[in-house]
Design a protein around this motif. Structure first.
Motif, PDB file in Angstrom:
ATOM      1  N   GLY A   1       0.778  -1.237   0.000  1.00 55.49           N
ATOM      2  CA  GLY A   1       0.000   0.000   0.000  1.00 55.49           C
ATOM      3  C   GLY A   1       0.806   1.281   0.000  1.00 55.49           C
ATOM      4  N   GLU A   2       2.080   1.209  -0.402  1.00 59.91           N
ATOM      5  CA  GLU A   2       2.899   2.416  -0.458  1.00 59.91           C
ATOM      6  C   GLU A   2       2.775   3.087  -1.827  1.00 59.91           C
ATOM      7  OE1 GLU A   2       4.606   3.637   2.123  1.00 59.91           O
ATOM      8  OE2 GLU A   2       3.883   1.983   3.363  1.00 59.91           O
ATOM      9  N   GLY A   3       3.045   4.400  -1.844  1.00 59.20           N
ATOM     10  CA  GLY A   3       3.116   5.117  -3.109  1.00 59.20           C
ATOM     11  C   GLY A   3       1.847   5.786  -3.567  1.00 59.20           C
ATOM     12  N   PHE A   4       0.816   5.788  -2.725  1.00 59.73           N
ATOM     13  CA  PHE A   4      -0.408   6.497  -3.103  1.00 59.73           C
ATOM     14  C   PHE A   4      -0.308   7.970  -2.728  1.00 59.73           C
ATOM     15  CE2 PHE A   4      -2.130   2.131  -2.735  1.00 59.73           C
ATOM     16  CZ  PHE A   4      -2.690   2.037  -4.005  1.00 59.73           C
ATOM     17  N   LEU A   5      -1.092   8.784  -3.400  1.00 62.57           N
ATOM     18  CA  LEU A   5      -1.149  10.225  -3.134  1.00 62.57           C
ATOM     19  C   LEU A   5      -2.453  10.558  -2.420  1.00 62.57           C
ATOM     20  CD1 LEU A   5      -0.019  11.481  -6.669  1.00 62.57           C
ATOM     21  CD2 LEU A   5       1.428  11.143  -4.638  1.00 62.57           C
ATOM     22  N   ASP A   6      -2.453  11.675  -1.715  1.00 68.76           N
ATOM     23  CA  ASP A   6      -3.713  12.164  -1.158  1.00 68.76           C
ATOM     24  C   ASP A   6      -4.661  12.480  -2.319  1.00 68.76           C
ATOM     25  OD1 ASP A   6      -2.801  11.999   1.445  1.00 68.76           O
ATOM     26  OD2 ASP A   6      -2.033  14.057   1.447  1.00 68.76           O
ATOM     27  N   PRO A   7      -5.948  12.209  -2.160  1.00 68.05           N
ATOM     28  CA  PRO A   7      -6.906  12.463  -3.239  1.00 68.05           C
ATOM     29  C   PRO A   7      -7.242  13.949  -3.370  1.00 68.05           C
ATOM     30  CG  PRO A   7      -8.046  11.599  -1.335  1.00 68.05           C
ATOM     31  CD  PRO A   7      -6.578  11.550  -0.999  1.00 68.05           C
ATOM     32  N   LEU A   8      -6.229  14.728  -3.674  1.00 66.85           N
ATOM     33  CA  LEU A   8      -6.356  16.170  -3.831  1.00 66.85           C
ATOM     34  C   LEU A   8      -5.905  16.564  -5.233  1.00 66.85           C
ATOM     35  CD1 LEU A   8      -4.811  17.248  -0.406  1.00 66.85           C
ATOM     36  CD2 LEU A   8      -7.239  17.092  -0.989  1.00 66.85           C
ATOM     37  N   PRO A   9      -6.497  17.595  -5.807  1.00 74.16           N
ATOM     38  CA  PRO A   9      -6.197  17.940  -7.205  1.00 74.16           C
ATOM     39  C   PRO A   9      -4.778  18.450  -7.412  1.00 74.16           C
ATOM     40  CG  PRO A   9      -7.583  19.624  -6.196  1.00 74.16           C
ATOM     41  CD  PRO A   9      -7.523  18.489  -5.223  1.00 74.16           C
ATOM     42  N   LEU A  10      -4.136  17.912  -8.443  1.00 75.98           N
ATOM     43  CA  LEU A  10      -2.816  18.372  -8.855  1.00 75.98           C
ATOM     44  C   LEU A  10      -3.011  19.280 -10.068  1.00 75.98           C
ATOM     45  CD1 LEU A  10       0.272  18.071  -8.406  1.00 75.98           C
ATOM     46  CD2 LEU A  10       0.200  16.106  -9.948  1.00 75.98           C
ATOM     47  N   TYR A  11      -3.203  20.559  -9.799  1.00 73.52           N
ATOM     48  CA  TYR A  11      -3.517  21.503 -10.870  1.00 73.52           C
ATOM     49  C   TYR A  11      -2.275  21.993 -11.609  1.00 73.52           C
ATOM     50  CZ  TYR A  11      -8.232  21.966  -8.861  1.00 73.52           C
ATOM     51  OH  TYR A  11      -9.500  21.736  -8.396  1.00 73.52           O
ATOM     52  N   LEU A  12      -1.197  22.285 -10.891  1.00 77.03           N
ATOM     53  CA  LEU A  12       0.067  22.817 -11.394  1.00 77.03           C
ATOM     54  C   LEU A  12       0.000  24.271 -11.833  1.00 77.03           C
ATOM     55  CD1 LEU A  12       1.643  19.874 -13.437  1.00 77.03           C
ATOM     56  CD2 LEU A  12       1.842  20.406 -11.010  1.00 77.03           C
ATOM     57  N   ARG A  13      -1.199  24.802 -11.980  1.00 78.16           N
ATOM     58  CA  ARG A  13      -1.318  26.231 -12.264  1.00 78.16           C
ATOM     59  C   ARG A  13      -2.653  26.711 -11.742  1.00 78.16           C
ATOM     60  NH1 ARG A  13      -1.493  25.328 -18.767  1.00 78.16           N
ATOM     61  NH2 ARG A  13      -3.655  24.660 -18.963  1.00 78.16           N
ATOM     62  N   ARG A  14      -2.775  28.009 -11.595  1.00 75.78           N
ATOM     63  CA  ARG A  14      -3.993  28.572 -11.034  1.00 75.78           C
ATOM     64  C   ARG A  14      -5.137  28.530 -12.036  1.00 75.78           C
ATOM     65  NH1 ARG A  14      -1.588  34.052  -8.118  1.00 75.78           N
ATOM     66  NH2 ARG A  14      -0.223  32.971  -6.627  1.00 75.78           N
TER      67      ARG A  14
END
Length: 218
Positions: free
Chosen positions: A190-203
């Protein structure tokens, strides 16, 4: 294990069910303007195809981007809602990692998706399971030299062949690949997962004005 995977970070509205060993059912439709309209019917469709009900799902997998603001949040909000309603965990994965995994390439390469504004979201990989850079957003010409000689997977490569002459499949994201990658990670601890939050990279394009114009008399 029964994983419900979904991703709306790209023009593909994609959903899949995975039982920890194989994909049971999947659905993908490419339509950049109808994420909200297509996602839930796709979930219903894959459940029906697999002969299962939503309450049998033990975990949700969601692509966290990078992706355009509106489409990306449709998938993330839906994943959060399912997680809350079912009382199951939600596992975030980089959308680019799903494309990389689906490629099966076992040599250095890159993934590039359409970021609009004549830009791409991209990252480099050592192989289909190993990302070696953070996801970024750039104009193709600005990174062409850095990726010279590398195969490039995804719609971004096909949109800008002058910068990425060695375009490879898949072109679009697949929740089936995302689910298989998640199942592999869960089986390994179960390693290597990300928080379920948006990765926008820009505004986002919409911004709150800093100074409001006074239109009423003093």
């Amino acid at each position: 294990m029964l994983l419900l995977a979904l991703d709306t970070a790209t023009p593909a509205v994609t959903v899949a069910l995975h039982d920890g060993e194989a994909v049971l059912a999947s659905s993908s439709q490419v339509d950049a303007r109808r994420h909200g309209e297509l996602l839930l019917p796709a979930v219903d469709r894959v459940l029906k195809e697999a002969g299962l009900t939503l309450d049998t799902v033990t975990g949700v997998v969601v692509g966290v981007g990078p992706g355009p603001y509106t489409g990306l949040r449709v998938g993330l909000v839906t994943a959060a809602a399912f997680s809350s309603a079912l009382g199951v965990p939600v596992h975030g994965l980089c959308t680019l990692d799903g494309l990389a995994y689906a490629s099966g390439i076992d040599e250095p390469f890159a993934v590039a998706t359409d970021a609009r504004r004549k830009e791409v979201y991209w990252a480099r990989y050592e192989d289909s399971r190993t990302r070696v850079t953070d996801a970024a957003v750039d104009r193709p010409a600005e990174i062409a030299e850095r990726l010279a000689g590398l195969p490039v997977v995804g719609a971004g490569a096909r949109l800008y062949p002058e910068a990425f002459p060695d375009a490879r499949d898949p072109e679009h994201q697949s929740a089936a690949a995302l689910a298989a990658l998640a199942a592999e990670k869960l089986a390994a601890g179960g390693e290597g997962f990300l928080d379920p939050l948006p990765l926008y990279l820009r505004r986002p394009d919409a911004q709150v004005p800093k100074n409001y114009k006074v239109v009423t008399p003093k």
